[in-house]
Design a protein around this motif. Structure first.
Motif, mmCIF file in Angstrom:
data_model
loop_
_atom_site.group_PDB
_atom_site.id
_atom_site.type_symbol
_atom_site.label_atom_id
_atom_site.label_comp_id
_atom_site.label_asym_id
_atom_site.label_seq_id
_atom_site.Cartn_x
_atom_site.Cartn_y
_atom_site.Cartn_z
ATOM 1 N N ILE A 163 36.668 12.035 14.549
ATOM 2 C CA ILE A 163 37.472 12.457 13.406
ATOM 3 C C ILE A 163 36.584 12.469 12.170
ATOM 4 N N ASN A 164 35.625 13.369 12.156
ATOM 5 C CA ASN A 164 34.812 13.525 10.952
ATOM 6 C C ASN A 164 35.659 14.213 9.885
ATOM 7 N N GLY A 165 35.391 15.450 9.551
ATOM 8 C CA GLY A 165 36.255 16.154 8.611
ATOM 9 C C GLY A 165 37.559 16.572 9.253
ATOM 10 N N GLN A 166 37.573 16.671 10.598
ATOM 11 C CA GLN A 166 38.763 17.070 11.338
ATOM 12 C C GLN A 166 38.825 16.278 12.643
ATOM 13 N N SER A 167 40.020 16.195 13.227
ATOM 14 C CA SER A 167 40.190 15.482 14.494
ATOM 15 C C SER A 167 39.839 16.399 15.657
ATOM 16 N N SER A 168 39.197 15.856 16.674
ATOM 17 C CA SER A 168 38.827 16.673 17.828
ATOM 18 C C SER A 168 38.920 15.862 19.110
ATOM 19 N N ILE A 169 39.095 16.591 20.219
ATOM 20 C CA ILE A 169 39.274 16.036 21.555
ATOM 21 C C ILE A 169 38.195 16.617 22.470
ATOM 22 N N TYR A 170 37.743 15.841 23.438
ATOM 23 C CA TYR A 170 36.800 16.364 24.427
ATOM 24 C C TYR A 170 37.443 17.484 25.238
ATOM 25 N N ILE A 171 36.653 18.521 25.492
ATOM 26 C CA ILE A 171 37.079 19.585 26.388
ATOM 27 C C ILE A 171 36.009 19.815 27.451
ATOM 28 N N LEU A 172 36.424 20.426 28.565
ATOM 29 C CA LEU A 172 35.497 20.991 29.533
ATOM 30 C C LEU A 172 35.360 22.451 29.130
ATOM 31 N N ALA A 173 34.191 22.825 28.645
ATOM 32 C CA ALA A 173 34.028 24.092 27.935
ATOM 33 C C ALA A 173 33.769 25.259 28.865
ATOM 34 N N GLU A 174 34.113 26.465 28.369
ATOM 35 C CA GLU A 174 33.941 27.679 29.153
ATOM 36 C C GLU A 174 32.471 27.934 29.489
ATOM 37 N N GLY A 175 31.569 27.401 28.675
ATOM 38 C CA GLY A 175 30.144 27.549 28.951
ATOM 39 C C GLY A 175 29.615 26.468 29.866
ATOM 40 N N ASN A 176 30.507 25.809 30.591
ATOM 41 C CA ASN A 176 30.149 24.765 31.562
ATOM 42 C C ASN A 176 29.525 23.548 30.905
ATOM 43 N N GLY A 177 30.038 23.174 29.751
ATOM 44 C CA GLY A 177 29.593 21.968 29.075
ATOM 45 C C GLY A 177 30.765 21.051 28.784
ATOM 46 N N ILE A 178 30.466 19.886 28.255
ATOM 47 C CA ILE A 178 31.488 18.961 27.775
ATOM 48 C C ILE A 178 31.244 18.779 26.288
ATOM 49 N N SER A 179 32.241 19.145 25.485
ATOM 50 C CA SER A 179 32.069 19.084 24.040
ATOM 51 C C SER A 179 33.399 18.741 23.400
ATOM 52 N N GLY A 180 33.448 18.798 22.067
ATOM 53 C CA GLY A 180 34.680 18.504 21.363
ATOM 54 C C GLY A 180 35.283 19.746 20.750
ATOM 55 N N HIS A 181 36.597 19.835 20.731
ATOM 56 C CA HIS A 181 37.309 20.910 20.054
ATOM 57 C C HIS A 181 38.315 20.326 19.075
ATOM 58 N N HIS A 182 38.451 20.978 17.927
ATOM 59 C CA HIS A 182 39.476 20.558 16.978
ATOM 60 C C HIS A 182 40.847 20.668 17.632
ATOM 61 N N VAL A 183 41.716 19.749 17.297
ATOM 62 C CA VAL A 183 42.989 19.631 17.997
ATOM 63 C C VAL A 183 43.911 20.826 17.792
ATOM 64 N N HIS A 184 43.656 21.665 16.779
ATOM 65 C CA HIS A 184 44.523 22.821 16.555
ATOM 66 C C HIS A 184 44.006 24.074 17.246
ATOM 67 N N TYR A 185 42.925 23.963 18.040
ATOM 68 C CA TYR A 185 42.477 25.092 18.849
ATOM 69 C C TYR A 185 43.422 25.259 20.039
ATOM 70 N N THR A 186 43.466 26.470 20.577
ATOM 71 C CA THR A 186 44.305 26.748 21.737
ATOM 72 C C THR A 186 43.437 26.793 22.987
ATOM 73 N N ASP A 187 43.594 25.799 23.852
ATOM 74 C CA ASP A 187 42.843 25.710 25.098
ATOM 75 C C ASP A 187 43.810 25.517 26.262
ATOM 76 N N TYR A 188 43.269 25.549 27.476
ATOM 77 C CA TYR A 188 44.094 25.462 28.679
ATOM 78 C C TYR A 188 44.305 24.007 29.097
#
Length: 463
Positions: free
Chosen positions: A411-436
């Motif tokens: 939670i730096n400037g925004q809150s984020s959650i770990y995702i399994l990314a489409e580019g085959n990585g593990i990273s963080g996405h802001h919670v207001h992004y739309t993911d599966y």
């Protein structure tokens, strides 16, 4: 020369036993000279799903067929033909009543067909259950051939319409505490504590008054509170947890709350996140009807295991395991606001035990579980994703689409959650992004395999 028949019989018996042991060791790949192998089974045809996995698994802390290191799998590195591919025993659980077994790497033999859907086995639980992740609908031949979005159940924001609240990293969440920023100035006062005036006769009634003030911005690691003015009084106070060169990022506090009050409140489990709502919708509207059609209730098949939304902040010095952050009023590193998950993953340290009950989501309250779930279903954690192989295409969890975990990232400037990314990585996405989302369930220990061998074309069938 006369041969002693008893001696001859003993020698032959030893040869047979040793041949069986060596053969079993070769099949399982545990041929490290330093390994100790206990042989209790010579085939893997058990009908009980957990027992079948137990029979097929290999220890993960030794050299084996797809592990070249004598010390076993390195979780800080990706899965590969030399760093894990197959079914393994989590070594630290080997002495437990129900050891943990898990799949890793680019494999195609962990498929299960249950309640009309395809699933993939992620790992077992410490109560003998088996955690499955949704993998789409079977094709016309009953095969589990779905790919990409076909392996997902829905798309959703994780939380909120923005990511500007520290509360939004919760699978369930409490009151909203907003993230804001302001310009730093050496004309402003900063305090190491606040006093909230509740005496209605006091001219400062309803205001925060900074304590032990300073205007030195180099002291913000211990003087987190500010009103962004030179009076040190305000009706809403800012608690700074990040500091840039000219700006500070803070949580806005009202009604007398201090930072310890805010942390306790925003991690309460009052409302469901949007991610939880999507999981619950799938369970209620798709899974339950299919299970009912089998003539059973879901409790006949599923265990009420723990799903971990670890919201523990890193709270000790950076030189040891967990890094300090600005959420401690008497100190902290104001350069990075992250969760325990982040540092642990960077070190390849897997923790399958949820650290506190508040974040241990279950349907029924137990000694360890919080009893806040509507249904016994949730999402994968970043620890489980690292078990499966970290950020590589050689990992059965990577489907070429962004999919949510339930592990807070930062939670730096925004809150984020770990995702399994489409580019085959593990990273963080802001919670207001739309993911599966790929919902998960856990079959209980009593489930048996009706047929199948676990492949896409011949998955394990659970009736």
């Amino acid at each position: 020369m006369k041969i002693n028949k008893n001696l001859l019989f003993t020698i032959c018996l030893l040869i047979i036993v040793m041949t069986g042991i060596v053969g079993y060791s070769y099949i399982n790949g545990d041929i490290n000279s330093t390994s100790t192998i206990t042989v209790t089974k010579y085939d893997c045809t058990q009908s009980n799903l957990y027992d079948r996995l137990a029979c097929m698994s290999v220890m993960d802390n030794v050299k084996s067929k797809y592990v070249s290191s004598s010390t076993g799998i390195n979780y800080s590195q990706v899965s590969s033909d030399t760093n894990g591919k197959g079914l393994y025993t989590f070594a630290s659980s080997a002495g437990d009543t129900y050891p943990i077994y898990y799949y890793r790497g680019n494999i195609n033999n962990n498929y299960v067909k249950f309640a009309g859907y395809c699933w993939q086995i992620v790992r077992t639980t410490d109560t003998g259950g088996t955690k499955l992740i949704y993998s789409g609908e079977p094709d016309g031949s009953g095969h589990c051939t779905a790919t990409g979005t076909g392996k997902t159940a829905a798309q959703t924001l994780f939380n909120g319409t923005g990511s500007n609240s520290v509360s939004y990293i919760g699978y369930m969440l409490g009151p909203t505490y907003y993230i804001q920023s302001g310009s730093l100035s050496d004309t402003y006062l900063y305090g190491n504590d606040v006093n909230y005036i509740t005496d209605s006769t006091d001219p400062d009634y309803g205001k925060y008054v900074l304590q032990d003030t300073t205007s030195d911005t180099s002291l913000l690691n211990t003087h987190h509170y500010t009103c962004y003015n030179d009076t040190g009084k305000c009706s809403t106070v800012s608690y700074m947890y990040l500091k840039g060169s000219t700006t500070g990022t803070h949580i806005l506090l009202t009604g007398g709350d201090k930072i310890e009050d805010a942390v306790a409140k925003f991690t309460t489990n009052t409302n469901s996140s949007l991610a939880k709502q999507a999981v619950d919708n799938f369970f209620a509207n798709y899974l339950i009807p299919n299970i009912t059609a089998l003539g059973h209730t879901y409790s006949d098949y599923l265990e009420d295991t723990i799903w971990c939304n670890n919201r523990d902040m890193e709270t000790t010095a950076q030189t040891v395991e967990l890094r300090n952050n600005g959420f401690l009023p008497d100190g902290g590193n104001l350069s990075y606001a992250t969760y325990q998950n982040g540092y642990r993953m960077s070190q390849g340290k897997i923790n399958l035990k949820c650290p506190n009950k508040n974040d241990s989501f279950t349907k029924t309250e137990t000694t360890e579980g919080n009893g806040k779930l509507t249904y016994p279903s949730a999402l994968i954690t970043v620890d489980e994703a690292y078990l499966a192989g970290k950020d590589t295409a050689d990992n059965y969890l990577m489907i070429g689409e962004n999919t949510w975990t339930m592990s807070p990232y930062r939670i730096n400037g925004q809150s984020s959650i770990y995702i399994l990314a489409e580019g085959n990585g593990i990273s963080g996405h802001h919670v207001h992004y739309t993911d599966y989302i790929r919902p998960m369930i856990s079959l209980n220990h009593s489930q048996v395999i009706a047929s199948g061998i676990g492949t896409q074309d011949n998955p394990y069938i659970i009736n």
